[in-house]
Design an enzyme around this catalytic site. Structure first.
Site, PDB file in Angstrom:
ATOM      1  N   GLU A   1       0.844  -1.202   0.000  1.00 20.50           N
ATOM      2  CA  GLU A   1       0.000   0.000   0.000  1.00 20.50           C
ATOM      3  C   GLU A   1       0.875   1.246   0.000  1.00 20.50           C
ATOM      4  O   GLU A   1       1.806   1.367   0.792  1.00 20.50           O
ATOM      5  CB  GLU A   1      -0.937  -0.022   1.218  1.00 20.50           C
ATOM      6  N   HIS A  49     -32.820  -7.687  22.572  1.00 21.57           N
ATOM      7  CA  HIS A  49     -31.717  -8.355  23.267  1.00 21.57           C
ATOM      8  C   HIS A  49     -31.858  -9.863  23.094  1.00 21.57           C
ATOM      9  O   HIS A  49     -32.968 -10.379  23.228  1.00 21.57           O
ATOM     10  CB  HIS A  49     -31.760  -8.020  24.759  1.00 21.57           C
TER      11      HIS A  49
HETATM   12  P1  NAD Z   1      -9.604   1.883  -3.534  1.00 21.28           P
HETATM   13  O1  NAD Z   1      -9.593   3.319  -3.855  1.00 21.28           O
HETATM   14  O2  NAD Z   1     -10.544   1.363  -2.515  1.00 21.28           O
HETATM   15  O3  NAD Z   1      -8.162   1.438  -3.027  1.00 21.28           O
HETATM   16  C1  NAD Z   1      -7.014   1.632  -3.779  1.00 21.28           C
HETATM   17  C2  NAD Z   1      -5.822   1.612  -2.836  1.00 21.28           C
HETATM   18  O4  NAD Z   1      -4.653   1.582  -3.611  1.00 21.28           O
HETATM   19  C3  NAD Z   1      -5.752   2.844  -1.932  1.00 21.28           C
HETATM   20  O5  NAD Z   1      -5.548   2.423  -0.618  1.00 21.28           O
HETATM   21  C4  NAD Z   1      -4.569   3.613  -2.495  1.00 21.28           C
HETATM   22  O6  NAD Z   1      -3.884   4.375  -1.518  1.00 21.28           O
HETATM   23  C5  NAD Z   1      -3.713   2.497  -3.039  1.00 21.28           C
HETATM   24  N1  NAD Z   1      -2.789   2.875  -4.109  1.00 21.28           N
HETATM   25  C6  NAD Z   1      -2.983   3.783  -5.115  1.00 21.28           C
HETATM   26  N2  NAD Z   1      -1.908   3.807  -5.926  1.00 21.28           N
HETATM   27  C7  NAD Z   1      -1.032   2.890  -5.447  1.00 21.28           C
HETATM   28  C8  NAD Z   1       0.233   2.433  -5.860  1.00 21.28           C
HETATM   29  N3  NAD Z   1       0.820   2.911  -6.949  1.00 21.28           N
HETATM   30  N4  NAD Z   1       0.841   1.476  -5.124  1.00 21.28           N
HETATM   31  C9  NAD Z   1       0.258   0.959  -4.002  1.00 21.28           C
HETATM   32  N5  NAD Z   1      -0.960   1.364  -3.570  1.00 21.28           N
HETATM   33  C10 NAD Z   1      -1.599   2.295  -4.287  1.00 21.28           C
HETATM   34  O7  NAD Z   1      -9.752   1.143  -4.935  1.00 21.28           O
HETATM   35  P2  NAD Z   1     -10.033  -0.377  -5.281  1.00 21.28           P
HETATM   36  O8  NAD Z   1      -9.832  -1.228  -4.093  1.00 21.28           O
HETATM   37  O9  NAD Z   1      -9.276  -0.641  -6.525  1.00 21.28           O
HETATM   38  O10 NAD Z   1     -11.578  -0.339  -5.619  1.00 21.28           O
HETATM   39  C11 NAD Z   1     -12.066   0.474  -6.699  1.00 21.28           C
HETATM   40  C12 NAD Z   1     -13.433   0.971  -6.428  1.00 21.28           C
HETATM   41  O11 NAD Z   1     -14.365  -0.094  -6.391  1.00 21.28           O
HETATM   42  C13 NAD Z   1     -13.513   1.683  -5.112  1.00 21.28           C
HETATM   43  O12 NAD Z   1     -13.897   3.004  -5.364  1.00 21.28           O
HETATM   44  C14 NAD Z   1     -14.553   0.988  -4.318  1.00 21.28           C
HETATM   45  O13 NAD Z   1     -15.488   1.882  -3.775  1.00 21.28           O
HETATM   46  C15 NAD Z   1     -15.248   0.070  -5.305  1.00 21.28           C
HETATM   47  N6  NAD Z   1     -15.427  -1.204  -4.602  1.00 21.28           N
HETATM   48  C16 NAD Z   1     -16.317  -1.252  -3.582  1.00 21.28           C
HETATM   49  C17 NAD Z   1     -16.474  -2.405  -2.853  1.00 21.28           C
HETATM   50  C18 NAD Z   1     -17.439  -2.427  -1.718  1.00 21.28           C
HETATM   51  O14 NAD Z   1     -18.264  -1.529  -1.632  1.00 21.28           O
HETATM   52  N7  NAD Z   1     -17.385  -3.421  -0.845  1.00 21.28           N
HETATM   53  C19 NAD Z   1     -15.724  -3.527  -3.164  1.00 21.28           C
HETATM   54  C20 NAD Z   1     -14.814  -3.440  -4.202  1.00 21.28           C
HETATM   55  C21 NAD Z   1     -14.683  -2.272  -4.914  1.00 21.28           C
END
Ligand code: NAD
Ligand code: FAD
Length: 465
Positions: A202, A444
């Site tokens: 990350e 509860h």
């Molecule tokens: P995300 O934005 O949740 O997470 C991406 C992560 O990658 C972040 O923590 C960011 O800091 C990190 N990051 C960015 N560039 C990086 C790099 N070069 N090297 C290492 N880390 C890096 O995006 P996601 O997990 O790809 O999901 C995409 C979208 O899909 C999200 O917006 C999410 O809301 C949606 N999604 C939602 C759900 C859910 O609601 N349960 C589940 C899956 C996806």
């Protein structure tokens, strides 16, 4: 339907934003077509997103419980085994049932389903292959795609996006996940439960960086206990495919040391970006912002009259329920009604075990905005039902305005967090207070009592701690 038909609305894209908008518009008596470039309806969510990921999360969690928890609870099942092909077949059936359901709903609502890439050639015309669809309104609901990372070449076999990670043919020995966000943690959990060693790289100094800081901390602690490794404040500088897998070069932030990792499978999950390829936006002059998202006003209208946009392709959280709600409200606006969305009351859920769920402002956001607030926190450990369920990890935290007691945010880590948050979302929709939750009778023994106790804790009067 002949080419001469003039539609009230042509929706481009059949994800949760598009198909829901089409249904609501049809319910309101409008003549609607829904254009989808893929052969199946349902978009990212139904085909390669929410639904298949939850199917795999659900089966892998059952396996995990059978392997690690049953014995401690007095259930003896021998050594559990899993059949990956059957798990995948379950997931595929869930997806097929869901998409068939959407086909049925479009038919039931007399919406014309047009298969093919929709290109906007004028403010009143969408071209699909040789067919020109004439319409009074166009709704762009074309969703999003995976954000690429320079130097990381996705082949959906050894370097995969979420789509490939939902269909791996065998459990990787070592999976490296780039991105400690929602996808990385949900799909990382699936493969970790099935036996992969999982390392999450990350970029930021915490996982789930947009969630409340307490949630990030607690989730990292719990995932680490489950066996997931984290490399925070670290980026992947290079990925080289070899015969065995992938060699990754990692660089720690701020000039730290670099190191190498070898992975059998790399999952790229650093976010998603708006998808507008082939839509013809430039030709009709629809403006996009600096992140490629379609620009809209408060009523979802683009700078071109009669062309609207919703869902992942516009600003805001990339969530299926946000897209759906925008679809409903937009259909009502087009039909001459009014409507609005309270973007402060859109929940977000991470469907790992335990779940994490959030709504409203985080403590960090309130501090940054200089809002005076009170926080009430209550642990699952102090709840009888949680102990009975052997689900004592986590907490509920409620943030309320210091003066008015109005609920400003709620952050939960723990079993069924995604279900528990709904109560707080409703209270926030009604502008309710922590006192309102605290004075509401909660059955509860339920996990919901953790929410009630957190609301009591806002006023320092939790009962069971
Ligand atoms: P995300 O934005 O949740 O997470 C991406 C992560 O990658 C972040 O923590 C960011 O800091 C990190 N990051 C960015 N560039 C990086 C790099 N070069 N090297 C290492 N880390 C890096 O995006 P996601 O997990 O790809 O999901 C995409 C979208 O899909 C999200 O917006 C999410 O809301 C949606 N999604 C939602 C759900 C859910 O609601 N349960 C589940 C899956 C996806
Ligand atoms: P999409 O669902 O992306 O649909 C857009 C559709 O438009 C697609 O079918 C596409 O083929 C079509 N299209 C694009 N361009 C054209 C064109 N020119 N002509 C015709 N058709 C076109 N969100 C949640 O809320 N909960 C979750 O649990 C969750 N889990 C997820 C898990 C994963 C692995 C992923 C990747 C995403 C997840 N999401 C989740 C996010 C969710 O899938 C999206 O927020 C949601 O699908 C957005 O809906 P949409 O209608 O805007 O776009």
């Amino acid at each position: 339907m002949s080419d001469q038909t003039i539609y009230d609305v042509v929706v481009i894209g059949s994800g949760p934003g598009g198909y829901v908008c089409a249904i609501r518009a049809a319910q309101l008596g409008l003549k609607v077509a829904c254009v989808e470039k893929d052969n199946v309806l349902g978009g990212t969510c139904s085909n390669v997103g929410c639904i298949p990921s939850k199917a795999l999360l659900s089966v892998s969690e059952k396996y995990e419980q059978a392997t690690h928890q049953f014995a401690g609870l007095g259930i003896e099942v021998g050594t559990p085994k899993f059949n990956l092909a059957k798990m995948m077949a379950h997931k595929d059936k869930v997806v097929a049932d869901n998409t068939k359901g959407i086909t049925f709903l479009l038919k039931k609502n007399k919406i014309d389903h047009v298969v093919g890439l929709g290109e906007i050639v004028a403010a009143d015309t969408v071209k699909v292959g040789p067919t020109l669809l004439k319409t009074k309104n166009i709704v762009i609901a074309t969703g999003s795609e995976v954000t690429p990372l320079a130097g990381i070449e996705v082949d959906e076999k050894t370097i995969v996006t979420s789509t490939g990670a939902l269909s791996l043919e065998k459990v990787p020995g070592h999976m490296v996940v780039i991105g400690g966000g929602v996808i990385g943690l949900e799909l990382g959990s699936v493969w970790q439960r099935l036996g992969a060693k999982v390392t999450v790289v990350e970029y930021m100094d915490r996982i789930l960086p947009t969630m409340d800081g307490d949630v990030s901390k607690e989730m990292k602690k719990i995932f680490a206990k489950q066996g997931i490794e984290f490399k925070l404040s670290t980026k992947v500088a290079k990925a080289e495919k070899t015969k065995q897998g992938v060699n990754l070069t990692l660089e720690a932030a701020e000039g730290g040391k670099s190191e190498t990792l070898t992975a059998d499978v790399v999952l790229l999950a650093i976010g998603r970006r708006a998808y507008t390829k082939g839509l013809g936006l430039e030709a009709v002059g629809v403006k996009t912002d600096n992140r490629g998202r379609v620009e809209i006003d408060d009523h979802f209208q683009t700078n071109v009259k009669g062309i609207y946009a919703i869902g992942d392709v516009v600003r805001g959280a990339m969530l299926a329920h946000k897209a759906e709600d925008e679809g409903v409200v937009l259909a009502e606006i087009i039909a001459g009604q009014s409507g609005h969305i309270n973007y402060d009351a859109i929940p977000g859920v991470v469907y790992t075990h335990p779940e994490a769920a959030s709504v409203g402002k985080t403590e960090e956001e309130l501090k940054a905005a200089g809002v005076a607030y009170k926080a009430g926190k209550f642990p699952y450990m102090a709840n009888g039902r949680a102990r009975a369920m052997s689900a004592t990890d986590g907490f509920v935290k409620i943030l309320a305005d210091a003066k008015t007691d109005r609920v400003l945010g709620c952050h939960i880590v723990g079993a069924e967090a995604g279900t528990l948050i709904a109560e707080v979302v409703s209270v926030m929709e009604f502008g309710g207070s922590a006192e309102d939750i605290a004075r509401t009778c909660h059955a509860h023994p339920t996990l919901n009592e953790v929410v009630k106790e957190a609301a009591l804790a806002v006023d320092n009067r939790a009962l069971h701690i």
